[in-house]
Design an enzyme around this catalytic site. Structure first.
Site, PDB file in Angstrom:
ATOM      1  N   GLN A  38       0.803  -1.235   0.000  1.00  0.00           N
ATOM      2  CA  GLN A  38       0.000   0.000   0.000  1.00  0.00           C
ATOM      3  C   GLN A  38       0.835   1.284   0.000  1.00  0.00           C
ATOM      4  O   GLN A  38       0.333   2.332  -0.390  1.00  0.00           O
ATOM      5  CB  GLN A  38      -0.950   0.012   1.194  1.00  0.00           C
ATOM      6  CG  GLN A  38      -0.256   0.052   2.539  1.00  0.00           C
ATOM      7  CD  GLN A  38      -1.234  -0.038   3.702  1.00  0.00           C
ATOM      8  OE1 GLN A  38      -2.432  -0.047   3.511  1.00  0.00           O
ATOM      9  NE2 GLN A  38      -0.705  -0.116   4.905  1.00  0.00           N
ATOM     10  N   HIS A 447      37.769 -17.168  23.062  1.00  0.00           N
ATOM     11  CA  HIS A 447      38.025 -16.275  24.193  1.00  0.00           C
ATOM     12  C   HIS A 447      38.631 -14.982  23.677  1.00  0.00           C
ATOM     13  O   HIS A 447      39.512 -15.030  22.808  1.00  0.00           O
ATOM     14  CB  HIS A 447      39.005 -16.964  25.163  1.00  0.00           C
ATOM     15  CG  HIS A 447      39.514 -16.058  26.239  1.00  0.00           C
ATOM     16  ND1 HIS A 447      38.780 -15.798  27.376  1.00  0.00           N
ATOM     17  CD2 HIS A 447      40.659 -15.333  26.324  1.00  0.00           C
ATOM     18  CE1 HIS A 447      39.468 -14.962  28.141  1.00  0.00           C
ATOM     19  NE2 HIS A 447      40.617 -14.665  27.531  1.00  0.00           N
TER      20      HIS A 447
HETATM   21  C1  FAD Z   1       9.238  -0.976  17.037  1.00  0.00           C
HETATM   22  C2  FAD Z   1       9.315  -2.432  16.661  1.00  0.00           C
HETATM   23  C3  FAD Z   1      10.478  -3.131  16.859  1.00  0.00           C
HETATM   24  C4  FAD Z   1      10.551  -4.472  16.505  1.00  0.00           C
HETATM   25  N1  FAD Z   1      11.724  -5.143  16.707  1.00  0.00           N
HETATM   26  C5  FAD Z   1      11.825  -6.422  16.314  1.00  0.00           C
HETATM   27  C6  FAD Z   1      13.069  -7.100  16.419  1.00  0.00           C
HETATM   28  O1  FAD Z   1      14.060  -6.557  16.884  1.00  0.00           O
HETATM   29  N2  FAD Z   1      13.134  -8.381  15.963  1.00  0.00           N
HETATM   30  C7  FAD Z   1      12.045  -9.013  15.415  1.00  0.00           C
HETATM   31  O2  FAD Z   1      12.178 -10.160  15.001  1.00  0.00           O
HETATM   32  N3  FAD Z   1      10.848  -8.399  15.333  1.00  0.00           N
HETATM   33  C8  FAD Z   1      10.713  -7.114  15.748  1.00  0.00           C
HETATM   34  N4  FAD Z   1       9.532  -6.474  15.587  1.00  0.00           N
HETATM   35  C9  FAD Z   1       8.380  -7.199  15.013  1.00  0.00           C
HETATM   36  C10 FAD Z   1       8.521  -7.301  13.493  1.00  0.00           C
HETATM   37  O3  FAD Z   1       8.786  -6.030  12.956  1.00  0.00           O
HETATM   38  C11 FAD Z   1       7.261  -7.867  12.898  1.00  0.00           C
HETATM   39  O4  FAD Z   1       6.913  -9.056  13.552  1.00  0.00           O
HETATM   40  C12 FAD Z   1       7.489  -8.186  11.435  1.00  0.00           C
HETATM   41  O5  FAD Z   1       7.941  -7.069  10.733  1.00  0.00           O
HETATM   42  C13 FAD Z   1       6.166  -8.684  10.841  1.00  0.00           C
HETATM   43  O6  FAD Z   1       6.247  -8.717   9.482  1.00  0.00           O
HETATM   44  P1  FAD Z   1       5.083  -9.260   8.592  1.00  0.00           P
HETATM   45  O7  FAD Z   1       5.715 -10.205   7.659  1.00  0.00           O
HETATM   46  O8  FAD Z   1       3.937  -9.742   9.391  1.00  0.00           O
HETATM   47  O9  FAD Z   1       4.545  -7.980   7.794  1.00  0.00           O
HETATM   48  P2  FAD Z   1       4.946  -6.453   7.848  1.00  0.00           P
HETATM   49  O10 FAD Z   1       6.401  -6.280   7.735  1.00  0.00           O
HETATM   50  O11 FAD Z   1       4.225  -5.811   8.956  1.00  0.00           O
HETATM   51  O12 FAD Z   1       4.360  -5.955   6.452  1.00  0.00           O
HETATM   52  C14 FAD Z   1       3.010  -5.802   6.205  1.00  0.00           C
HETATM   53  C15 FAD Z   1       2.864  -4.883   5.001  1.00  0.00           C
HETATM   54  O13 FAD Z   1       1.533  -4.955   4.505  1.00  0.00           O
HETATM   55  C16 FAD Z   1       1.180  -3.677   4.026  1.00  0.00           C
HETATM   56  N5  FAD Z   1      -0.285  -3.645   3.947  1.00  0.00           N
HETATM   57  C17 FAD Z   1      -1.175  -3.714   4.970  1.00  0.00           C
HETATM   58  N6  FAD Z   1      -2.445  -3.722   4.502  1.00  0.00           N
HETATM   59  C18 FAD Z   1      -2.352  -3.663   3.151  1.00  0.00           C
HETATM   60  C19 FAD Z   1      -3.312  -3.655   2.093  1.00  0.00           C
HETATM   61  N7  FAD Z   1      -4.624  -3.724   2.337  1.00  0.00           N
HETATM   62  N8  FAD Z   1      -2.870  -3.587   0.821  1.00  0.00           N
HETATM   63  C20 FAD Z   1      -1.544  -3.527   0.536  1.00  0.00           C
HETATM   64  N9  FAD Z   1      -0.591  -3.521   1.502  1.00  0.00           N
HETATM   65  C21 FAD Z   1      -0.987  -3.623   2.784  1.00  0.00           C
HETATM   66  C22 FAD Z   1       1.811  -2.733   5.038  1.00  0.00           C
HETATM   67  O14 FAD Z   1       1.986  -1.432   4.514  1.00  0.00           O
HETATM   68  C23 FAD Z   1       3.124  -3.425   5.332  1.00  0.00           C
HETATM   69  O15 FAD Z   1       4.190  -2.957   4.550  1.00  0.00           O
HETATM   70  C24 FAD Z   1       9.422  -5.130  15.933  1.00  0.00           C
HETATM   71  C25 FAD Z   1       8.232  -4.424  15.713  1.00  0.00           C
HETATM   72  C26 FAD Z   1       8.173  -3.084  16.069  1.00  0.00           C
HETATM   73  C27 FAD Z   1       6.896  -2.348  15.812  1.00  0.00           C
END
Ligand code: FAD
Length: 463
Positions: A38, A447
């Site tokens: 998106q 180490h």
């Molecule tokens: C601040 C923060 C720190 C984090 N730190 C860590 C960490 O250190 N290590 C770790 O493993 N995890 C971490 N996480 C968690 C991790 O970021 C998420 O679990 C992971 O990114 C999930 O990815 P996903 O594959 O579910 O989709 P996402 O990466 O969330 O992608 C979903 C995508 O779908 C798109 N989208 C949504 N609806 C639509 C639609 N209707 N049409 C088109 N596109 C759409 C969005 O724009 C987005 O780009 C963190 C999360 C946050 C918020």
């Protein structure tokens, strides 16, 4: 307005870890793939743009920052730090886009998708409309932060995404929510020079940890300047004429107030399913909006899969990646497909300083299950045989192991120590393959490293 149409073998909604991995691999196999994202600011998903990468890059910047409390120089440093973080995320975003865009079989579409039928999607991009028809559809739409109604209406309330876009360091930062994300931001911003207060609704600090570990974490955060208020119930927030906000909250019925320049809502995340018109395809969700899936990550419609945060599993990038492996096995007809049921142990890390890494069960859980356990634990400051912590100037924390007294198997480990984010992966592998605590204790390790801490801690067992 223009309307066009695409036919594909696979449509992926969301450019997250699981979705992009599947799109790239299926595209390389020659399947016609459409990746729908998106926002052009989100190629690569949450992790790269507003999650793991910018937070850990900012933590690295915070470590390099000279000086302690909030100063003008500290504010200038923040601007420099944010610039470095955005350069990194921008480069990764471009790399992720190119990874898919350079594949002939993959078409990247920037627009918001929703279902119009079992196999059909409509993508909205401004005034333009694209319809996509695909045999297989993969949902990877992730999750978004939930801002509770008590915090609504204040101009100072931020989410992880907006705080990571801030151009000025907040002098007083309030964080509502004492979960892992809240504590990570608390630790980072305290090191950057903000006065940080965490208002945590839970009566017990870090309730999922053993009490000795939780105490150690709390002591370290306090020493870094973070104030944690447990049992804090937020009633509302009001912005004053000076631009600061006053948060009204209570602890055990006693009314209190906290003045802050910025407020981070770290109160949980909700699956992005509400705009998808899932009803049009007959895809079921749970009450909180997570898509229901079976062990192969198929939704209630067998040709529609859900990977990553949207399916309600543990919210980590590497879990989204593992979800992609499960779907790849199922789509590819693997003889022994990976499933949710055989995922097994996985490690976690909260990126505090030092990092807090865990795998398996805690002592409290083990004793609650009636298991006969031996505990091996030691404060990092007392570990003579792990000089790595002193070399890098992070001598805080502790290491703790829960060991089955009968079989000598490690049931769980909690490493609140330097480099634990790496050591925990070794331990997880060892536990998966049945390596005993004694074998780990007698291991030959480099180490000076944090891994050699295992020699010492596992030698300090008590019944
Ligand atoms: C601040 C923060 C720190 C984090 N730190 C860590 C960490 O250190 N290590 C770790 O493993 N995890 C971490 N996480 C968690 C991790 O970021 C998420 O679990 C992971 O990114 C999930 O990815 P996903 O594959 O579910 O989709 P996402 O990466 O969330 O992608 C979903 C995508 O779908 C798109 N989208 C949504 N609806 C639509 C639609 N209707 N049409 C088109 N596109 C759409 C969005 O724009 C987005 O780009 C963190 C999360 C946050 C918020």
């Amino acid at each position: 307005m223009t309307t066009s149409h695409l036919d594909a073998d696979v449509a992926v909604i969301g450019f997250g870890k699981g979705g992009k991995t599947l799109a790239a691999n299926l595209g390389r196999e020659g399947r016609r793939v459409v990746m729908i994202e998106q926002s052009a600011q989100m190629y690569g998903g949450t992790c790269i743009n507003v999650g793991c990468v910018p937070t850990k890059a900012l933590l690295q910047q915070a470590h390099e920052r000279p000086g302690g409390e909030f100063t003008v120089a500290g504010e200038r440093w923040f601007g420099h730090a944010m610039g470095a973080v955005h350069t990194l995320t921008g480069a990764l975003r471009a790399k992720n886009f190119a990874m898919l865009d350079t594949l002939d079989a993959v078409t990247v579409v920037t627009g918001r998708a929703h279902f119009t039928g079992l196999h059909t999607l409509e993508v909205e991009a401004g005034a333009d409309r694209l319809t996509v028809n695909a045999a297989t559809i993969i949902l990877n739409t992730g999750a978004r932060p939930v801002v509770p109604p008590e915090l609504a209406g204040s101009a100072n309330v931020l989410t992880n995404a907006s705080l990571l876009q801030a151009d000025a360091l907040p002098c007083r930062l309030a964080i509502v929510g004492g979960g892992y994300l809240g504590l990570e931001f608390a630790s980072i911003f305290a090191r950057l020079g903000s006065q940080v207060t965490v208002l945590d609704r839970a009566e017990t600090f870090a309730a999922r940890l053993d009490r000795d570990v939780a105490l150690s974490v709390r002591e370290v955060l306090t020493a870094q300047g973070v104030t944690v208020v447990s049992g804090a119930r937020v009633g509302g927030v009001a912005d004053g004429p000076d631009g600061a906000s006053t948060i009204r909250y209570s602890v055990k019925g006693e009314a209190r107030a906290l003045v802050a320049d910025r407020i981070l809502a770290a109160t949980g995340r909700r699956a992005n399913t509400d705009g998808l018109a899932l009803d049009a395809a007959g895809v079921d969700t749970y009450a909180r909006g997570n898509v229901t899936v079976n062990a192969h990550l198929q939704t209630s419609q067998p040709h529609i899969y859900a990977v990553g945060d949207v399916n309600g599993g543990p919210q980590f990038t590497y879990i989204s990646l593992d979800d992609a492996r499960i779907v790849a096995d199922h789509l590819g007809g693997a003889a022994n497909p990976r499933t949710l049921e055989n995922r097994g142990l996985y490690p976690t890390t909260v990126f505090l300083t030092p990092p807090l890494a865990q795998v398996g069960i805690t002592e409290e859980e083990a004793r609650g299950r009636g298991l006969d356990v031996v505990i091996a634990s030691k404060a990092v400051a007392e570990m003579a045989a792990m000089p790595r912590a002193r070399i890098v100037g992070v001598p805080e924390g502790m290491m703790k192991f829960v060991i089955d007294a009968r079989t000598d198997q490690v049931l769980g480990a909690c490493l609140f120590s330097v480099d634990s984010t790496e050591v925990i992966n070794l331990l997880t592998l060892a536990m998966r393959h049945g390596v005993t605590a004694s074998e780990l204790q007698q291991g030959i390790y480099t180490h000076p490293s944090a891994t050699e801490g295992l020699n010492e801690v596992l030698g300090a067992r008590r019944g």
